[in-house]
Write a protein that holds these residues in place. Sequence first.
Motif, short mmCIF file in Angstrom:
data_model
loop_
_atom_site.label_atom_id
_atom_site.label_comp_id
_atom_site.label_asym_id
_atom_site.label_seq_id
_atom_site.Cartn_x
_atom_site.Cartn_y
_atom_site.Cartn_z
N SER A 131 -1.91 -14.25 -2.96
CA SER A 131 -2.20 -13.42 -1.78
C SER A 131 -2.95 -14.16 -0.69
O SER A 131 -2.66 -13.99 0.48
N ASP A 132 -3.93 -14.98 -1.06
CA ASP A 132 -4.75 -15.65 -0.04
C ASP A 132 -4.07 -16.89 0.55
O ASP A 132 -4.29 -17.24 1.71
N PHE A 133 -3.28 -17.58 -0.26
CA PHE A 133 -2.58 -18.80 0.16
C PHE A 133 -3.52 -19.80 0.82
O PHE A 133 -3.24 -20.36 1.87
N ASN A 134 -4.66 -20.01 0.19
CA ASN A 134 -5.64 -20.95 0.72
C ASN A 134 -6.00 -22.03 -0.30
O ASN A 134 -7.12 -22.49 -0.37
N GLY A 235 -1.16 -20.59 7.81
CA GLY A 235 -2.32 -20.41 8.67
C GLY A 235 -2.42 -19.00 9.23
O GLY A 235 -1.41 -18.30 9.37
N ALA A 236 -3.64 -18.59 9.55
CA ALA A 236 -3.90 -17.22 9.98
C ALA A 236 -3.11 -16.83 11.22
O ALA A 236 -2.57 -15.72 11.32
N SER A 237 -2.98 -17.73 12.20
CA SER A 237 -2.29 -17.38 13.44
C SER A 237 -0.79 -17.27 13.24
O SER A 237 -0.08 -16.73 14.09
N GLN A 238 -0.28 -17.78 12.11
CA GLN A 238 1.15 -17.70 11.82
C GLN A 238 1.49 -16.50 10.93
O GLN A 238 2.64 -16.29 10.57
N THR A 244 -7.72 -21.42 8.47
CA THR A 244 -7.72 -21.52 9.93
C THR A 244 -6.70 -22.57 10.37
O THR A 244 -6.28 -23.42 9.58
N ASP A 245 -6.31 -22.53 11.64
CA ASP A 245 -5.35 -23.51 12.15
C ASP A 245 -5.89 -24.92 12.02
O ASP A 245 -5.13 -25.86 11.75
N GLU A 246 -7.18 -25.08 12.23
CA GLU A 246 -7.78 -26.41 12.13
C GLU A 246 -7.69 -26.93 10.69
O GLU A 246 -7.43 -28.11 10.45
N GLU A 247 -7.91 -26.03 9.73
CA GLU A 247 -7.83 -26.44 8.32
C GLU A 247 -6.40 -26.81 7.92
O GLU A 247 -6.19 -27.60 7.01
N VAL A 248 -5.42 -26.23 8.64
CA VAL A 248 -4.02 -26.48 8.30
C VAL A 248 -3.43 -27.67 9.04
O VAL A 248 -2.78 -28.53 8.46
N THR A 249 -3.66 -27.73 10.35
CA THR A 249 -2.96 -28.74 11.17
C THR A 249 -3.89 -29.75 11.82
O THR A 249 -3.44 -30.55 12.63
N PHE A 256 -2.93 -26.39 2.83
CA PHE A 256 -1.52 -26.77 2.88
C PHE A 256 -0.92 -26.39 4.23
O PHE A 256 -1.25 -25.37 4.81
N THR A 257 -0.02 -27.23 4.72
CA THR A 257 0.52 -27.08 6.07
C THR A 257 1.70 -26.13 6.14
O THR A 257 1.83 -25.35 7.06
N GLY A 258 2.59 -26.18 5.15
CA GLY A 258 3.81 -25.38 5.18
C GLY A 258 3.74 -24.18 4.26
O GLY A 258 3.10 -24.21 3.21
N PHE A 259 4.41 -23.10 4.66
CA PHE A 259 4.53 -21.90 3.84
C PHE A 259 6.00 -21.68 3.56
O PHE A 259 6.81 -21.61 4.49
N ILE A 260 6.38 -21.60 2.29
CA ILE A 260 7.79 -21.46 1.94
C ILE A 260 8.06 -20.11 1.28
O ILE A 260 7.18 -19.52 0.65
N ASN A 261 9.27 -19.64 1.46
CA ASN A 261 9.69 -18.35 0.95
C ASN A 261 11.11 -18.54 0.40
O ASN A 261 12.04 -18.70 1.16
#
Length: 295
Positions: A131-134, A235-238, A244-249, A256-261
């Motif tokens: 759920s958190d994906f962090n 990331g939260a904005s996506q 946060t975006d900074e933590e991702v990019t 982690f940068t990518g989210f897959i489904n």
Amino acid sequence: MLIKKWMAAASLGLAALSASATPLDALTGNVNIKLQGLTTENNTWAGTNETTWGIGSISQITATGGQVWNMGASDGTYLYYMIYGIADLNTVQNATGTFDLYNVGATGGLGDGRIHLDIYRTTTNILELTSDFNAQVGDRTGYNMHSLLQGLGPAYLQLEFGEGKQLANVAGGTDPTADETISTLVQNTTSATLPAAGTGQFFADVIGGTAANQWNTNGLFGHDMDGKFTLSTNGASQGSGVCTDEEVTGPNPTCFTGFINDPIRAIRAVPEPGSLALIGLGLVGLAGLRRRVGN
């Protein structure tokens, strides 16, 4: 009269069963597997030419006849995975401005030239993956292991990606001499590197695991699983994850940068021994009822 009552009760029981959750061990036939997870191009394994890896969970499996397994809810168990050993074979920018990526298994060091997907089964809800994906990129503890997955083994399933999605060679790219027909993961993305959005597809074959006998059917074009996925930025904005975006990019991403489904098709052969025992008890009960009715 007794027969009619029993048949009515059995019909109601079957209707309730079909509408209820199905334990993982009882799933049979054609199934659709819903994967969700995180990918990154950071902290790739030293000594190999690995370019991407990731971790995630299986949120739902649906099967013919109304069978539905939901993580945690159906039988109290969860499925988690790690995908690793992805290496670029060739990257081609096409006329639309997007990129076609052809991947094979990483070599050198621990890389054996295969893309791996290891699945683990547990009763633990790992929120970072459900759920958190962090989950943290730096918590990888081995070529085939992340700290969140430690202690969950042995693997429920071990899979390797197989050839067959790419049927023809292409011209140009980072390696114009590459033979794209040997690629085991084919992607089309908005960028050659993460963060990116896009799609991908693959075949996967079972090579081991405690449930290998039930999933090793070769029923999909000679493979055990047929996978397709969508890729977006974590990331939260996506709209995915709590990083946060900074933590991702950022220049030194911690998330982690990518989210897959992923929807993945498979065929599950037979119930495991525990489920077969339950079916046997049901048949014994039915035989007893038949004897009583006959008397």
